[in-house]
Design an enzyme around this catalytic site. Structure first.
Site, PDB file in Angstrom:
ATOM      1  N   ALA A 102       3.722  -1.583  11.413  1.00 14.03           N
ATOM      2  CA  ALA A 102       2.292  -1.703  11.068  1.00 14.03           C
ATOM      3  C   ALA A 102       1.457  -1.777  12.343  1.00 14.03           C
ATOM      4  O   ALA A 102       1.070  -0.734  12.891  1.00 14.03           O
ATOM      5  CB  ALA A 102       2.073  -2.909  10.171  1.00 14.03           C
ATOM      6  N   ARG A 103       1.207  -2.959  12.817  1.00 14.11           N
ATOM      7  CA  ARG A 103       0.508  -3.145  14.085  1.00 14.11           C
ATOM      8  C   ARG A 103       1.112  -4.347  14.784  1.00 14.11           C
ATOM      9  O   ARG A 103       1.493  -5.332  14.139  1.00 14.11           O
ATOM     10  CB  ARG A 103      -0.986  -3.400  13.859  1.00 14.11           C
ATOM     11  N   HIS A 112       6.062   3.336  19.257  1.00 18.42           N
ATOM     12  CA  HIS A 112       4.989   3.677  18.296  1.00 18.42           C
ATOM     13  C   HIS A 112       5.130   5.127  17.797  1.00 18.42           C
ATOM     14  O   HIS A 112       4.273   5.977  18.043  1.00 18.42           O
ATOM     15  CB  HIS A 112       3.612   3.454  18.941  1.00 18.42           C
ATOM     16  N   GLY A 133       5.716   6.061  14.472  1.00 19.38           N
ATOM     17  CA  GLY A 133       5.619   6.180  13.009  1.00 19.38           C
ATOM     18  C   GLY A 133       5.277   7.565  12.505  1.00 19.38           C
ATOM     19  O   GLY A 133       5.974   8.123  11.648  1.00 19.38           O
ATOM     20  N   GLU A 191       0.512  -3.071  23.601  1.00 24.42           N
ATOM     21  CA  GLU A 191       1.042  -1.737  23.922  1.00 24.42           C
ATOM     22  C   GLU A 191       0.336  -1.130  25.127  1.00 24.42           C
ATOM     23  O   GLU A 191      -0.882  -1.293  25.243  1.00 24.42           O
ATOM     24  CB  GLU A 191       0.860  -0.805  22.714  1.00 24.42           C
ATOM     25  N   GLY A 195       0.841  -1.204   0.000  1.00 27.20           N
ATOM     26  CA  GLY A 195       0.000   0.000   0.000  1.00 27.20           C
ATOM     27  C   GLY A 195       0.872   1.248   0.000  1.00 27.20           C
ATOM     28  O   GLY A 195       2.056   1.190  -0.334  1.00 27.20           O
ATOM     29  N   ARG A 196       0.245   2.348   0.407  1.00 21.53           N
ATOM     30  CA  ARG A 196       0.935   3.651   0.332  1.00 21.53           C
ATOM     31  C   ARG A 196       2.260   3.662   1.089  1.00 21.53           C
ATOM     32  O   ARG A 196       3.276   4.128   0.568  1.00 21.53           O
ATOM     33  CB  ARG A 196       0.033   4.738   0.929  1.00 21.53           C
ATOM     34  N   ILE A 197       2.254   3.153   2.335  1.00 26.88           N
ATOM     35  CA  ILE A 197       3.471   3.259   3.148  1.00 26.88           C
ATOM     36  C   ILE A 197       4.557   2.338   2.590  1.00 26.88           C
ATOM     37  O   ILE A 197       5.724   2.727   2.468  1.00 26.88           O
ATOM     38  CB  ILE A 197       3.160   2.959   4.636  1.00 26.88           C
TER      39      ILE A 197
HETATM   40  C1  DGY Z   1      -1.868   5.234  12.824  1.00 24.50           C
HETATM   41  O1  DGY Z   1      -2.087   6.298  12.270  1.00 24.50           O
HETATM   42  O2  DGY Z   1      -2.437   4.189  12.523  1.00 24.50           O
HETATM   43  C2  DGY Z   1      -0.867   5.261  13.932  1.00 24.50           C
HETATM   44  O3  DGY Z   1      -0.319   4.003  14.124  1.00 24.50           O
HETATM   45  C3  DGY Z   1      -1.508   5.738  15.210  1.00 24.50           C
HETATM   46  O4  DGY Z   1      -2.767   5.199  15.317  1.00 24.50           O
END
Ligand code: DGY
Length: 319
Positions: A237-238, A285, A287, A267, A153-155
């Site tokens: 990501a997560r 976290h 990002g 988290e 995807g975008r990232i």
């Molecule tokens: C996002 O934008 O998804 C960041 O991880 C914070 O929620």
């Protein structure tokens, strides 16, 4: 009236207060389930974030006054979309504005873990550095290696551009819904048939898929074992895309060389074993954590709220 669940950059809070009679969280204390339920029952909308667990139980509160969950962030796995829909709630997020920063974060982790930057920094701060020597803190070369992207995807695309242009890396990826061929060609990337193929091929594996029931523990013990012994895992990501327990075991068994993590399964809890490992870089976290991007995310929330309360379709509706 809207309830804003966390502190936001001042300029964003001021505009929210001016335009939406916002109830702000000046102490920045995360809202627990009763507080979220109360907000749903008393406000017209919530500006929520990843730290708010808006699950089916919370969303079942009676009566619901809120009509929109304007999430501050791109990921929305903390919101039960089906339950929100059942309660007639519109859900929006803040895509695009955080793409470049999150890609920077992934590249930062890749460099930090490969070049042992965390270890080096800890050594200097501890006063333990004894000066330059040819065999000191030798890491792993990044330039020219193979980067494997899980998701495109975008990232992931922004990471691919950096890796190719900045480090001359070969980029392979797997995405069940790949970008159009012209985009893949422009990125100079190679699509592989499966995630397993990416894991077998890559020197650095970077995760860029959304968190969902399907991607929970996508990186499990079996998949971690497929990685090259000298390879590194990067996760911006997560947390629950990785089975953190399996990762600890794989790192302990030297099935991979290290990991750079920005996100965690529970988290802000981090597996204690990870804290003790030198070959792991751990960030909290971060990002999208630049002033510019956190303001831009807020403006995107404002745009979504303005459209919604004006009766227009919000730009970033996800449910
Ligand atoms: C996002 O934008 O998804 C960041 O991880 C914070 O929620």
């Amino acid at each position: 009236m809207v309830v804003v669940t966390r502190r936001l950059p001042a300029a964003v809070e001021e505009q929210l207060a001016r335009e939406f009679d916002a109830s702000l969280n000046r102490e920045d204390r995360p809202l627990d389930a009763p507080a979220l339920a109360h907000a749903l029952g008393s406000a017209d909308g919530l500006v929520c974030t990843v730290t708010d667990r808006l699950d089916a139980q919370v969303l079942a509160v009676e009566p619901v006054r809120a009509r929109i969950l304007a999430n501050y962030g791109v990921g929305f796995n903390h919101i039960d979309l089906a339950a929100a829909k059942r309660r007639g709630l519109v859900v929006t997020n803040t895509p695009e504005v955080l793409t470049e920063d999150t890609a920077d974060d992934a590249v930062m982790l890749m460099l930090m873990v490969a070049r042992r930057a965390g270890e080096g920094e800890r050594e200097v701060r501890a006063g333990a550095w004894r000066g330059w020597r040819p065999t000191h803190l030798l890491g792993t070369k990044v330039s020219g290696k193979t980067l494997g992207l899980v998701g495109m995807g975008r990232i992931a695309r922004a990471v691919a551009r950096r890796a190719r242009a900045g480090f001359g890396m070969r980029v392979v990826f797997h995405d069940p819904v790949p970008p159009p061929p012209e985009v893949v060609a422009e990125l100079g990337a190679t699509a592989l048939a499966s995630i397993d193929d990416v894991l077998r091929d890559a020197d650095f594996v970077s995760l860029h898929c959304p968190a969902s029931p399907e991607t929970r523990h996508l990186m499990d013990a079996r998949r971690l074992r497929l990685m090259k012994r000298g390879a590194f895992l990067i996760n911006t990501a997560r947390g629950d895309v990785v089975d953190e327990r399996a990762l600890v075991q794989a790192l302990a068994a030297h099935e991979l060389a290290g990991a750079g993590l920005d996100v965690y399964e529970r988290e802000p809890e981090v597996s204690p074993e990870l804290l003790a490992m030198q070959n792991v870089v751990l960030l909290p976290h971060l990002g999208s954590a630049t002033t510019e991007t956190r303001v831009a995310m807020g403006l995107r929330v404002l745009e979504n709220l303005t459209a919604f309360f004006a009766g227009a379709p919000p730009r970033d509706r996800v449910a």
